[in-house]
Design an enzyme around this catalytic site. Structure first.
Site, short mmCIF file in Angstrom:
data_model
loop_
_atom_site.label_atom_id
_atom_site.label_comp_id
_atom_site.label_asym_id
_atom_site.label_seq_id
_atom_site.Cartn_x
_atom_site.Cartn_y
_atom_site.Cartn_z
N ASP A 1 7.44 -5.90 16.01
CA ASP A 1 7.61 -6.92 14.97
C ASP A 1 8.48 -6.50 13.78
OD1 ASP A 1 6.18 -4.87 14.10
OD2 ASP A 1 4.47 -6.01 13.36
N ASP B 1 8.29 2.09 15.80
CA ASP B 1 7.04 2.60 16.39
C ASP B 1 7.32 3.71 17.40
OD1 ASP B 1 8.01 1.14 18.59
OD2 ASP B 1 6.95 -0.66 17.94
N GLU C 1 9.44 22.26 3.53
CA GLU C 1 10.13 21.44 2.54
C GLU C 1 9.70 21.98 1.18
OE1 GLU C 1 10.34 16.98 0.70
OE2 GLU C 1 8.49 18.08 0.95
N ASP D 1 5.34 19.24 4.54
CA ASP D 1 5.64 18.45 3.34
C ASP D 1 5.21 19.20 2.08
OD1 ASP D 1 6.41 15.70 2.42
OD2 ASP D 1 4.36 15.68 1.65
C1 NOJ Z 1 8.14 14.69 0.36
C2 NOJ Z 1 8.48 13.62 1.33
O1 NOJ Z 1 9.70 13.93 1.94
C3 NOJ Z 1 8.49 12.33 0.55
O2 NOJ Z 1 9.00 11.27 1.30
C4 NOJ Z 1 7.10 12.04 0.08
O3 NOJ Z 1 7.11 10.89 -0.71
C5 NOJ Z 1 6.55 13.22 -0.73
N1 NOJ Z 1 6.80 14.47 -0.12
C6 NOJ Z 1 5.07 13.09 -0.92
O4 NOJ Z 1 4.42 13.36 0.29
#
Ligand code: NOJ
Length: 542
Positions: free
Chosen positions: A30, A34, A268, A207
Site C-alpha cells: 500500500d 516492506d 554509527e 545506531d
Molecule cells: C541515527 C539514525 O541514523 C537516525 O535516523 C535516527 O533518527 C537516530 N539515530 C536515532 O535513533
C-alpha cells in the site's frame, strides 16, 4: 606518498554495502516499503554488484522515528511483514551471494517497549525505572528538567511523567534512553545479538554507538551535538553524554559474541575527531565505523585530500580498513548537497523556500565523488537510490513532513524526509512503480520516473551504468584491497590504486596524461578531463 592500510582478507574490509531504508525501498502493498519488496529486488542488487545490504530497522515499532524507536527487537513490524518474511529475505540473499546486515538500536527503546511501560507504572525508585534514566526534576517542586541537555532533534532532552519524575531522551520523547550501567540492559542486548545471528545475519550496523554511556553525575552541558558531525569545537568540555570512553567496554563484549558467529559490526558514531573515531575500530571492537569526515567534506581538492590521508593514517594505527560513505537516510542526498553554494555536510533538509541547489552542477560533482569513493581501498556504503543519482526532494510541502526533527524544531529545520522519498522502479507505472497501487507514503517530486532503473539500465551514460561498471572494475582490479599512493597536485586529486590511476578534477580541466587511457569516467572524456570529473585510467599497452 603511500597511504597505508592494513591488509585484510575479511569480506567486509573491501565490501560495497548498500543501505536499504525499508519504508522507501519497494512496497508490495500500500505505498510503504516492506520486506517482501526488498526480497523482490535482491536480484536487482545482485546485478548492481553490491556485496551486502544493510537494512535500517524493520522491527516492531510505533514508527515515531520510522523504526529507530523499537518496541520489540525480536519481531518484524506488521507494516514491513513478518518474521517469516525476514527468513525468506535472508535465504534469498544467501542464494544470491548478498550478505545482510541489520540495524541495532541500543541507545534507546520506543516508549511503547514493555520495559518502558512497566517502568512508568512501577514508579520512582523501582528497579524497572533503573533500566532508563529517570530522575527527579530541579526547581522547588521538581518542575524543571534534571539537566539542561538538549535533544538532537531539538527541544529539551527530558520529558516529565505523571508522577513528576523526568526521563532522558537524547532524541524524540518517544525514544527513552536506556541505562547501560544496568546489567539487565547488557544481557538483553547480548541476547538480541544472538537472536539475529542465529537467523543468519552477517552483522549489525549499530545506531548511535557513541551515545550509550552517560556521566551518571548528569552535569549540565551547554552545547549541541550535531547529527553526523558531532561537535566541531575542541575548546568545548567533553560532553557528558557522547563518545565516553566507557562505551568501548560494551563493544568488546559484543565483539566476542559476533566473532563466535563470524559476523561483523559497523558503528554509527558521530565524532568529528578522526582519532576518536578510530578508537571504535580497535582490533577487539567494531570492524567498521562510518567515515563521516569524508561524508561531511567540502567538495574541494585540499579538504578531500586531507580527509582521505587522515582517514588512512588514523585507521592504520589501529589496524582497521576505512569505511567510506557519502549518503544515508539522515543527510541531504549527494547531488543536491553538492549543488549548494557551500558543500559539505549540508543543512538538515531543504525547504521549497530555501535557495535551491544547482542540480546540474551537483549531479556532476556527485558522479565524480562517487567514482572517487569507489576507487578508494576499504569498504564503501551506498544509500538506496544513490545508484540512480536521486536528488533530495526539495519541494516537499510541510504537511507531508514526518521527521520528528521537523516537529521538535517547530518547523525551523526541514528534517530528513527529503532523502527518504519512495524509490522509482518503473518509469511507465504510477508512483514510478514503487507500489502496486501507485501509492507512496511520501509524495515523489515531478520527474521522479526519469530516474527509474528501466530508463537508466539501457542508458550508457546513466549513474546506474556508471556505478555498475565501477563495481565490476573495482572487483576485477582488486581496488578495495589495493595499495594506494597519493600523487595529488595543485590541480587535481590523483591516486594510484593498484594498477588504476584515479584523477579527480575540480575547477580546472586537465589533459589525459600520456601513456594512459580512460577505463571509466564520471563524464565523457576524450583528450581532456573536464571540471568536476573523476577518471579511472589504465596504462596504454605499448
Ligand atoms: C541515527 C539514525 O541514523 C537516525 O535516523 C535516527 O533518527 C537516530 N539515530 C536515532 O535513533
Amino acid at each position: 606518498m603511500i597511504l597505508s592500510q592494513p591488509s585484510s582478507d575479511q569480506w567486509w574490509s573491501s565490501a560495497v554495502i548498500y543501505q536499504i531504508y525499508p519504508r522507501s525501498f519497494k512496497s508490495t502493498t500500500d505505498g510503504v516499503g516492506d520486506l517482501p519488496g526488498i526480497t523482490s529486488k535482491l536480484p536487482y542488487l545482485a546485478g548492481l554488484g553490491v556485496d551486502a545490504v544493510w537494512i535500517s530497522p524493520f522491527y516492531t515499532s510505533p514508527q515515531k522515528d520510522h523504526g529507530y524507536d523499537v518496541s520489540d527487537y525480536r519481531d518484524v513490524d506488521p507494516l514491513f511483514g513478518t518474521l517469516e518474511d525476514a527468513t525468506t529475505l535472508l535465504a534469498r540473499a544467501k542464494e544470491l551471494g548478498i550478505k545482510v546486515i541489520v540495524d541495532l538500536v541500543p541507545n534507546h527503546t520506543s516508549d511503547q517497549h514493555p520495559w518502558f511501560q512497566k517502568a512508568l507504572k512501577a514508579g520512582p525508585g523501582s528497579p524497572e525505572r533503573n533500566l532508563y534514566w529517570f530522575r527527579d526534576g530541579r526547581g522547588e517542586n521538581g518542575e524543571l528538567p534534571p539537566t539542561n541537555w538538549r535533544s538532537v532533534f531539538g527541544g529539551p532532552a527530558w520529558t516529565q511523567v505523571e508522577d513528576g519524575q523526568w526521563y532522558l531522551h537524547l532524541f524524540d520523547s518517544s525514544q527513552p534512553d536506556l541505562n547501560w550501567e544496568n546489567p539487565l540492559v547488557r544481557e538483553e542486548f547480548e541476547s538480541i545479538l544472538r537472536f539475529w545471528l542465529e537467523r543468519g545475519v552477517a552483522g549489525f550496523r549499530v545506531d548511535v554507538a557513541h551515545g550509550l554511556m552517560k556521566d551518571p553525575a548528569l552535569p549540565d552541558w551547554d552545547h549541541d551535538w550535531e547529527m553526523v558531525s558531532g561537535l566541531d569545537d575542541d575548546s568545548v568540555p567533553a560532553p557528558p553524554m557522547w563518545d565516553r570512553d566507557e562505551v568501548h567496554d560494551i563493544y568488546r563484549d559484543w565483539r566476542k559474541i559476533v566473532d563466535s558467529y563470524g559476523g561483523m559490526m559497523c558503528a554509527e558514531a558521530w565524532v568529528h575527531d578522526d582519532e576518536r573515531r578510530s578508537l571504535y575500530v580497535r582490533p577487539d571492537e567494531f570492524q567498521q565505523c562510518f567515515n563521516f569526515s569524508f561524508l561531511a567534506s567540502p567538495w574541494d581538492r585540499a579538504s578531500l585530500q586531507e580527509v582521505i590521508a587522515q582517514s588512512y593514517e588514523v585507521n592504520n594505527r589501529v589496524g582497521a580498513p576505512t569505511t567510506w560513505v557519502f549518503n544515508n537516510h539522515d543527510v541531504v542526498r549527494l547531488p543536491s548537497r553538492m549543488g549548494l553554494p557551500v558543500t559539505g555536510k549540508g543543512p538538515n533538509g531543504i525547504f521549497p523556500t530555501d535557495p535551491q541547489p544547482d542540480l546540474e552542477l551537483g549531479s556532476r560533482r556527485a558522479r565524480a565523488a562517487q567514482l572517487l569513493m569507489l576507487a578508494l581501498p576499504g569498504s564503501a556504503y551506498l544509500y538506496n537510490g544513490e545508484e540512480l543519482g536521486l536528488p533530495e526532494h526539495t519541494s516537499l510541502a510541510d504537511e507531508y513532513r514526518q521527521d520528528p526533527n521537523f516537529r521538535r524544531t517547530e518547523g525551523t529545520e526541514a528534517g530528513r524526509d527529503g532523502c527518504r522519498i519512495p524509490l522509482p522502479w518503473d518509469s511507465t507505472l504510477p508512483g514510478a512503480g514503487f507500489s502496486p497501487t501507485g501509492e507512496t507514503w511520501l509524495p515523489q517530486p515531478d520527474g521522479w520516473e526519469e530516474y527509474a532503473p528501466d530508463r537508466q539500465i539501457v542508458n550508457p551514460d546513466s549513474v546506474h551504468t556508471m556505478i555498475t561498471t565501477a563495481l565490476k572494475l573495482r572487483k576485477e582490479h582488486g581496488l578495495g584491497t589495493a595499495q594506494i599512493k597519493d600523487h595529488t597536485t595543485e590541480d587535481a586529486l590523483e591516486y594510484q590504486v593498484g594498477d588504476i590511476r584515479v584523477i579527480t578534477a575540480f575547477d580546472r580541466e586537465l589533459p589525459v596524461p600520456d601513456g594512459w587511457q580512460v577505463l571509466l569516467s564520471s563524464q565523457p572524456v576524450t583528450d581532456t578531463i573536464g571540471p568536476n570529473t573523476t577518471c579511472w585510467l589504465q596504462k596504454t599497452e605499448s
